[in-house]
Design a protein around this motif. Sequence first.
Motif, PDB file in Angstrom:
ATOM      1  N   ASP A 148      24.288  45.862  38.319  1.00  0.00           N
ATOM      2  CA  ASP A 148      24.759  44.915  37.307  1.00  0.00           C
ATOM      3  C   ASP A 148      24.601  43.478  37.797  1.00  0.00           C
ATOM      4  O   ASP A 148      23.570  42.880  37.617  1.00  0.00           O
ATOM      5  CB  ASP A 148      26.202  45.177  36.874  1.00  0.00           C
ATOM      6  N   LYS A 161      30.702  45.017  37.464  1.00  0.00           N
ATOM      7  CA  LYS A 161      30.120  45.894  36.450  1.00  0.00           C
ATOM      8  C   LYS A 161      30.494  45.377  35.060  1.00  0.00           C
ATOM      9  O   LYS A 161      31.655  45.069  34.802  1.00  0.00           O
ATOM     10  CB  LYS A 161      30.632  47.332  36.604  1.00  0.00           C
ATOM     11  N   ARG A 164      30.967  49.012  29.877  1.00  0.00           N
ATOM     12  CA  ARG A 164      30.021  49.977  29.318  1.00  0.00           C
ATOM     13  C   ARG A 164      30.204  50.125  27.808  1.00  0.00           C
ATOM     14  O   ARG A 164      31.331  50.126  27.309  1.00  0.00           O
ATOM     15  CB  ARG A 164      30.177  51.323  29.994  1.00  0.00           C
ATOM     16  N   GLN A 165      29.049  50.220  27.138  1.00  0.00           N
ATOM     17  CA  GLN A 165      29.042  50.336  25.684  1.00  0.00           C
ATOM     18  C   GLN A 165      28.313  51.615  25.283  1.00  0.00           C
ATOM     19  O   GLN A 165      27.659  52.261  26.111  1.00  0.00           O
ATOM     20  CB  GLN A 165      28.327  49.117  25.076  1.00  0.00           C
ATOM     21  N   THR A 175      20.812  56.781  28.055  1.00  0.00           N
ATOM     22  CA  THR A 175      20.843  56.142  29.379  1.00  0.00           C
ATOM     23  C   THR A 175      20.906  57.145  30.521  1.00  0.00           C
ATOM     24  O   THR A 175      20.632  56.792  31.660  1.00  0.00           O
ATOM     25  CB  THR A 175      22.057  55.197  29.486  1.00  0.00           C
ATOM     26  N   ASN A 181      18.835  50.971  35.710  1.00  0.00           N
ATOM     27  CA  ASN A 181      20.165  50.613  35.233  1.00  0.00           C
ATOM     28  C   ASN A 181      20.032  49.712  34.005  1.00  0.00           C
ATOM     29  O   ASN A 181      19.555  48.583  34.128  1.00  0.00           O
ATOM     30  CB  ASN A 181      20.929  49.888  36.346  1.00  0.00           C
ATOM     31  N   TYR A 183      22.099  47.993  32.498  1.00  0.00           N
ATOM     32  CA  TYR A 183      22.974  46.824  32.564  1.00  0.00           C
ATOM     33  C   TYR A 183      22.562  45.817  33.645  1.00  0.00           C
ATOM     34  O   TYR A 183      23.261  44.834  33.857  1.00  0.00           O
ATOM     35  CB  TYR A 183      24.420  47.266  32.812  1.00  0.00           C
ATOM     36  N   ALA A 203      20.578  46.534  27.703  1.00  0.00           N
ATOM     37  CA  ALA A 203      21.919  46.671  27.127  1.00  0.00           C
ATOM     38  C   ALA A 203      22.326  45.448  26.307  1.00  0.00           C
ATOM     39  O   ALA A 203      23.511  45.237  26.047  1.00  0.00           O
ATOM     40  CB  ALA A 203      22.947  46.929  28.224  1.00  0.00           C
TER      41      ALA A 203
END
Length: 356
Positions: A148, A161, A164-165, A175, A181, A183, A203
């Motif tokens: 992140d 971090k 999260r969505q 994902t 990653n 994000y 993201a």
Amino acid sequence: MTINSITIVLLIFVSSNFHSCNGQNKSENKQTKKETLEIGQSASELHTKIWRIFQDSKGKYWFGSDGKGIYHLNGNELKQFTTVDGLVNDSIRGFQEDADGNIYIETHKGISKFDGRKFTTLKVIRSPHNQWKLKPNDLWFGFYNANDLYRYDGDSLYELKLPRQDLKKAFGIDTLISPFNPYSVYGVNKDKDGNVWFGTFIAGAFRYDGKSFLWFDEKELSTLPDGRVPAVRSIIQDKDGYFWLSNFKSKYKIEASGSAYKKLKGIEKDHPHYFNSGLSDNKGNLWMATYSGGVWKYDGKTLSKIEIASEIEDVLLVSIYQDKNGILWLGTDNDGVYKQNGEKFEKFKVKNKSGR
């Protein structure tokens, strides 16, 4: 007291002072040597892949290459710094400076700090407690294989971090099967109110005001229908308060409450739709540098393509930067650096000490 006694005392006094001064001189010489410690190798020209450009508070320029370390320009003196000199990695992704004049170099393997004499690598603190804070002097970093992003408060580098969505619902992305990653932060910018913005790999984008996050879950900010992944690499705020998130197609307005946004039509343009790097200049004009589609200027009404005076057919642009004199610079992936000269950009060449 006899003559001989006086002589002995004087000899002791002189000897004592001589050793004292001699020790002081050694100390001063050692200190002088320490202050004038030089690292790096002299260079005559920049590498072809210069991804980042930065001018520090002393007026010196830093050019970050993709794979060849840093080129540091002080007047007409060009030096190259690499991992041999203490850099954590030779692929440079960004520069920042703190209030004390320390330079921070972002790479895809970590962050190096330069204090004027040497490079040190910042140690990452991974804490179960997310150290989310927003202070004026904090530095923020995000790089390609980062977990992140990171926040540096002057003492510690905290790994953070993003919240999260449901990316599968928003973008149709699974994902769990992605090797990357989603994000990972590709772009970090601060707006005029001090809020910090994060552009991610797939993201979307996030805005953090020190208390809460606002998520921009637009499909154009994630994986595109044809499989391309432009990522949100640059976030610009224009003179009217609108935000541009790495693309020409749309602009965004934050609602007064700060908890929602409105999406508006951007610039009517067929191609290209996305830019790698952008900025708002001293006059409020927007500048967008695209990878293979040139550099564009938008004055709020008209979008104009700016000439790049090049000897090669296609200059691949990675970044655009404005120095303290208002001059714009372009970092490229295949042709070094270009510098603004009037209404066009020209190839930048370092003059040697003889002025040639």
